[in-house]
Design an enzyme around this catalytic site. Sequence first.
Site, PDB file in Angstrom:
ATOM      1  N   LYS A   1       0.841  -1.202   0.000  1.00 28.42           N
ATOM      2  CA  LYS A   1       0.000   0.000   0.000  1.00 28.42           C
ATOM      3  C   LYS A   1       0.878   1.254   0.000  1.00 28.42           C
ATOM      4  O   LYS A   1       0.633   2.207  -0.739  1.00 28.42           O
ATOM      5  CB  LYS A   1      -0.938  -0.009   1.225  1.00 28.42           C
TER       6      LYS A   1
ATOM      7  N   GLN B   1      -4.954  -1.492   9.427  1.00 20.86           N
ATOM      8  CA  GLN B   1      -4.877  -2.839   8.844  1.00 20.86           C
ATOM      9  C   GLN B   1      -5.466  -3.875   9.804  1.00 20.86           C
ATOM     10  O   GLN B   1      -5.108  -3.913  10.983  1.00 20.86           O
ATOM     11  CB  GLN B   1      -3.406  -3.170   8.510  1.00 20.86           C
TER      12      GLN B   1
ATOM     13  N   ASP C   1     -11.389   2.711   3.725  1.00 19.21           N
ATOM     14  CA  ASP C   1     -11.767   1.295   3.678  1.00 19.21           C
ATOM     15  C   ASP C   1     -13.285   1.143   3.509  1.00 19.21           C
ATOM     16  O   ASP C   1     -13.767   0.067   3.152  1.00 19.21           O
ATOM     17  CB  ASP C   1     -11.412   0.617   5.015  1.00 19.21           C
TER      18      ASP C   1
HETATM   19  N1  GUN Z   1      -7.112  -6.804   5.978  1.00 17.60           N
HETATM   20  C1  GUN Z   1      -7.393  -7.553   4.881  1.00 17.60           C
HETATM   21  N2  GUN Z   1      -8.013  -6.794   3.952  1.00 17.60           N
HETATM   22  C2  GUN Z   1      -8.124  -5.560   4.471  1.00 17.60           C
HETATM   23  C3  GUN Z   1      -8.654  -4.339   3.977  1.00 17.60           C
HETATM   24  O1  GUN Z   1      -9.183  -4.230   2.867  1.00 17.60           O
HETATM   25  N3  GUN Z   1      -8.557  -3.274   4.825  1.00 17.60           N
HETATM   26  C4  GUN Z   1      -7.999  -3.366   6.055  1.00 17.60           C
HETATM   27  N4  GUN Z   1      -7.985  -2.265   6.807  1.00 17.60           N
HETATM   28  N5  GUN Z   1      -7.497  -4.484   6.536  1.00 17.60           N
HETATM   29  C5  GUN Z   1      -7.554  -5.560   5.743  1.00 17.60           C
END
Ligand code: GUN
Length: 283
Positions: free
Chosen positions: A53, A97, A120
Site C-alpha cells: 500500500k 490494517q 476502507d
Molecule cells: N485486511 C485484509 N483486507 C483488508 C482491507 O481491505 N482493509 C484493512 N484495513 N485491513 C484488511
Amino acid sequence: MAVIINGKEISAKVRLEIKEKTQKFIDEKGYAPGLAVIIVGEDPASKVYVNNKHKACLEVGFLSEVYRLPAETTMDELLSLVDKLNNDDKIHGILCQLPLPKHLDEEQVILRINPDKDVDAFHPINTGKIMIGNNSFVPCTPAGVMKLIESTGTDICGKECVVVGRSNIVGKPQAMLLLQKNGTVTICHSKTKDLKEVTKRADILVVAVGIPNFITGDMIKEGAIVMDVGINRTSDGKLTGDVDFASAEKVASYITPVPGGVGPMTITMLLENTLTAAKIQSK
Ligand code: GUN
C-alpha cells in the site's frame, strides 16, 4: 475456454489514470492526497499488504505515512493515534490494517475514524451509505471486482448475480454494488441449501468464502463470468483461490486467476478512495 481476466494489467492502467488525476489535484491545490496506514503487531501477511500500500501511494504521487505499532499497543494508544490523524489536515485517508491483535477492539477503532477519512468504507456511516446507494467510498475489494466485471464489457442490468460469502468486507457490500447496477442478486453462505442449484443460475458469480477450490466447474453455468476473491495458501506454500480454476475455466466465459486477478485491484481501489477523500475534504 474462458478468457482469463488480467487483473495486473487492468490495475496498472487504472493506477496510471489515478496518477494523472493526482498530478492535476496537486497542480490545483498545491498539496498531495495523504494516506495514513496503521499496523499493529507482526502479522506477516499484513506487513506485506501494508508495504505494498505504501509503495503504491508513492508511485501515484500521494503522501504516505505508515504507523507501525508494537503488538502490545493499548486501545487508548491506538485511539489517540486515530484522533491525531483525524485532526491532521495533511492526511485525507486513514486505514487500520486488520486483523488487530486479539486484545484490541476492531469495531471501536473503525467507529473512531472520521467517516470522511474512512477509505476502507468500514465505518457504519459508509456501509449505510452503500445500502442507500449514495456512497462516497466503496470497500476496495468489491470495488475492484466491479471494475473487472466492467472490463468484460458486460452490462450487469437484469443479470443473475450470485455472491457466495456474506462478510462485511466483501460479500455484503458486493451484493449492494451489483444491486446498484440493477443485477438480480442472491447471497449464498454456509447455511444455503443446495448451493449448486443457486450458483448454476449465475450469469455473474462472485466467490468470497476463503475455502480453497470450493466452487467447481459443475457448479457454474456455461458462459458465466466468474470472480474469485479467495486468496488461500496451500500446504506447499502456493496461492489458490476459492474456485477450482482448472474445471471452472472450461465452462466460464471470463474468469479471474489467483494470483493476478482481484488481488491487484484492491490496492488500486484504495488509491481511488484516497483521491476521492482528498477531493471531498478540499471542498
Ligand atoms: N485486511 C485484509 N483486507 C483488508 C482491507 O481491505 N482493509 C484493512 N484495513 N485491513 C484488511
